[in-house]
Motif scaffolding. Sequence first.
Motif, short mmCIF file in Angstrom:
data_model
loop_
_atom_site.label_atom_id
_atom_site.label_comp_id
_atom_site.label_asym_id
_atom_site.label_seq_id
_atom_site.Cartn_x
_atom_site.Cartn_y
_atom_site.Cartn_z
N ASN A 20 -6.28 7.39 20.97
CA ASN A 20 -6.46 7.59 19.42
C ASN A 20 -5.51 8.15 18.28
OD1 ASN A 20 -7.54 6.72 16.61
ND2 ASN A 20 -8.98 7.84 17.46
N ILE A 21 -4.50 7.38 17.26
CA ILE A 21 -3.82 8.35 17.31
C ILE A 21 -3.76 7.53 15.37
CG2 ILE A 21 -1.88 8.72 18.71
CD1 ILE A 21 -0.63 6.72 16.57
N LYS A 22 -5.03 7.04 15.28
CA LYS A 22 -5.92 6.84 13.82
C LYS A 22 -6.07 8.43 12.85
CE LYS A 22 -9.57 4.74 11.53
NZ LYS A 22 -10.79 3.80 11.34
N GLY A 23 -5.42 8.33 11.93
CA GLY A 23 -5.99 10.14 10.92
C GLY A 23 -4.91 11.01 11.52
N LEU A 24 -4.49 10.77 12.61
CA LEU A 24 -3.27 11.36 12.99
C LEU A 24 -1.72 12.19 11.69
CD1 LEU A 24 -2.63 13.63 15.63
CD2 LEU A 24 -0.82 12.25 16.70
N LYS A 25 -2.07 12.99 11.20
CA LYS A 25 -0.56 13.69 9.99
C LYS A 25 0.27 14.51 10.84
CE LYS A 25 -2.92 10.50 7.76
NZ LYS A 25 -3.73 10.68 6.51
N ALA A 26 1.48 14.06 10.06
CA ALA A 26 1.99 15.95 10.82
C ALA A 26 2.05 16.80 9.48
CB ALA A 26 3.66 15.48 10.65
N TYR A 27 1.65 18.26 9.78
CA TYR A 27 1.21 19.13 9.00
C TYR A 27 2.35 20.36 9.87
CZ TYR A 27 -3.55 17.62 7.29
OH TYR A 27 -4.80 17.00 6.66
N GLU A 28 1.99 21.37 9.24
CA GLU A 28 3.10 22.57 9.06
C GLU A 28 2.87 23.14 10.76
OE1 GLU A 28 4.94 26.79 7.57
OE2 GLU A 28 2.96 25.81 6.39
N ASN A 29 2.07 22.85 10.83
CA ASN A 29 1.21 23.34 12.21
C ASN A 29 1.46 22.57 13.15
OD1 ASN A 29 1.61 26.72 11.62
ND2 ASN A 29 -0.84 26.29 10.81
N GLY A 30 2.01 21.85 13.12
CA GLY A 30 2.10 20.24 14.27
C GLY A 30 1.12 19.24 13.89
N PRO A 31 1.24 18.24 15.26
CA PRO A 31 -0.05 17.59 14.57
C PRO A 31 -0.35 17.29 14.67
CG PRO A 31 1.54 16.07 16.56
CD PRO A 31 1.91 18.24 16.00
N VAL A 32 -1.67 16.99 13.29
CA VAL A 32 -3.77 16.79 13.14
C VAL A 32 -4.10 15.84 12.34
CG1 VAL A 32 -5.28 17.91 11.72
CG2 VAL A 32 -3.03 19.56 12.44
N LYS A 91 9.70 14.22 11.02
CA LYS A 91 8.87 14.38 9.10
C LYS A 91 9.17 15.57 9.08
CE LYS A 91 6.13 10.91 11.06
NZ LYS A 91 6.48 9.27 10.45
N GLU A 92 9.38 16.10 10.03
CA GLU A 92 10.00 17.92 9.37
C GLU A 92 10.46 18.15 7.80
OE1 GLU A 92 11.33 21.72 11.12
OE2 GLU A 92 12.29 19.80 12.30
N LYS A 93 11.61 16.68 7.56
CA LYS A 93 12.16 17.29 6.22
C LYS A 93 11.50 17.16 5.26
CE LYS A 93 15.72 15.05 3.65
NZ LYS A 93 17.25 14.06 3.85
N GLU A 94 9.82 16.12 5.67
CA GLU A 94 8.90 16.06 4.47
C GLU A 94 8.61 16.66 4.23
OE1 GLU A 94 7.32 11.53 4.19
OE2 GLU A 94 8.20 11.71 6.50
N ILE A 95 8.04 17.59 4.96
CA ILE A 95 7.02 18.62 5.63
C ILE A 95 7.05 19.75 4.83
CG2 ILE A 95 5.90 20.68 6.69
CD1 ILE A 95 5.74 18.63 9.42
N LYS A 99 2.34 15.69 1.31
CA LYS A 99 1.35 15.92 2.16
C LYS A 99 0.60 14.96 2.91
CE LYS A 99 1.10 20.35 0.81
NZ LYS A 99 1.19 22.00 1.50
N GLN A 100 -0.16 14.88 3.85
CA GLN A 100 -0.93 13.69 4.42
C GLN A 100 0.01 12.33 4.89
OE1 GLN A 100 -4.34 13.26 4.91
NE2 GLN A 100 -4.80 15.48 4.52
N ILE A 101 1.03 12.96 5.60
CA ILE A 101 2.60 12.41 6.11
C ILE A 101 1.50 11.72 7.90
CG2 ILE A 101 4.38 12.43 7.07
CD1 ILE A 101 4.52 15.14 6.29
N PRO A 102 1.73 9.96 7.78
CA PRO A 102 0.89 9.84 8.70
C PRO A 102 1.79 9.61 10.01
CG PRO A 102 0.78 8.67 6.83
CD PRO A 102 1.65 9.46 6.71
N ILE A 103 1.76 9.61 11.17
CA ILE A 103 2.84 9.88 12.60
C ILE A 103 1.82 7.99 13.33
CG2 ILE A 103 2.86 10.58 14.59
CD1 ILE A 103 1.94 13.44 13.61
N TYR A 104 2.88 7.64 12.98
CA TYR A 104 2.45 5.99 13.88
C TYR A 104 3.05 6.01 14.64
CZ TYR A 104 2.69 5.18 8.68
OH TYR A 104 2.00 5.62 7.54
N GLU A 105 2.70 4.59 15.88
CA GLU A 105 2.86 4.34 17.05
C GLU A 105 4.65 4.61 17.61
OE1 GLU A 105 1.78 4.36 20.34
OE2 GLU A 105 -0.31 4.20 19.22
#
Length: 215
Positions: free
Chosen positions: A48-60, A122-126, A131-137
């Motif tokens: 499940n990657i639903k709700g997985l977002k790219a944060y400064e410290n990694g995927p969350v 997603k690093e450039k956006e971070i 904020k709240q950058i989604p990670i997709y398949e």
Amino acid sequence: MLNSSNRHLEILSWLNTKKDITQYTHLQLEKFLYFYEMFNMVDNKTYNIKGLKAYENGPVYSNVYGDYVYNREELFNRIRSINSDSNLDSNDNLVKSRFLIETLNDNDLSYLTHQLDMWKCKEKEIKMGVKQIPIYERDITINDKKMLEQIKSGCMDVSNYEVINILDKRFLIDKNIFSNFKREHYQTLEKLSNVEDLDNPVYIDMSEEGVLLVD
């Protein structure tokens, strides 16, 4: 009201049977869930990657993040209230994910996830403060899957070891060896904890003469 999925609450309840859930850092809990799901993915199991977002410290997982930050007491109480399925002890990916968070420090875990394309894209956006950058398949690359397979292959059952945390180092000692530990052995580990070239986890063996060896 909690936003974490029942799936993740049940997984965290299993982790709580190994060590009180409050003894883990927020980052450890997030990375435990993340690597569990990613190991399932490379094994072609349900993930499940639903709700997985790219944060400064990694995927969350943002829903778990929100519960931890704003409803931590309710989150922990809910985790403790779940009767963890004893069959989960045979779930290899849970065991391996636990190994990672027990044997790496927070910086190590964050660095590890930063090597994956799904975060790097997603690093450039971070860095721009988005904020709240989604990670997709589609963000998960073949190289990500290969790297995750390599990470998984290096994980074991940490319950067979005693883990000693000194500063940023995580020392792993076979429990049979640890039963012979003395004060001078701890002093040796304290000295080793200042050696920058040692990467976590640091495996420790013992000679017949009782001298500690960095394996």
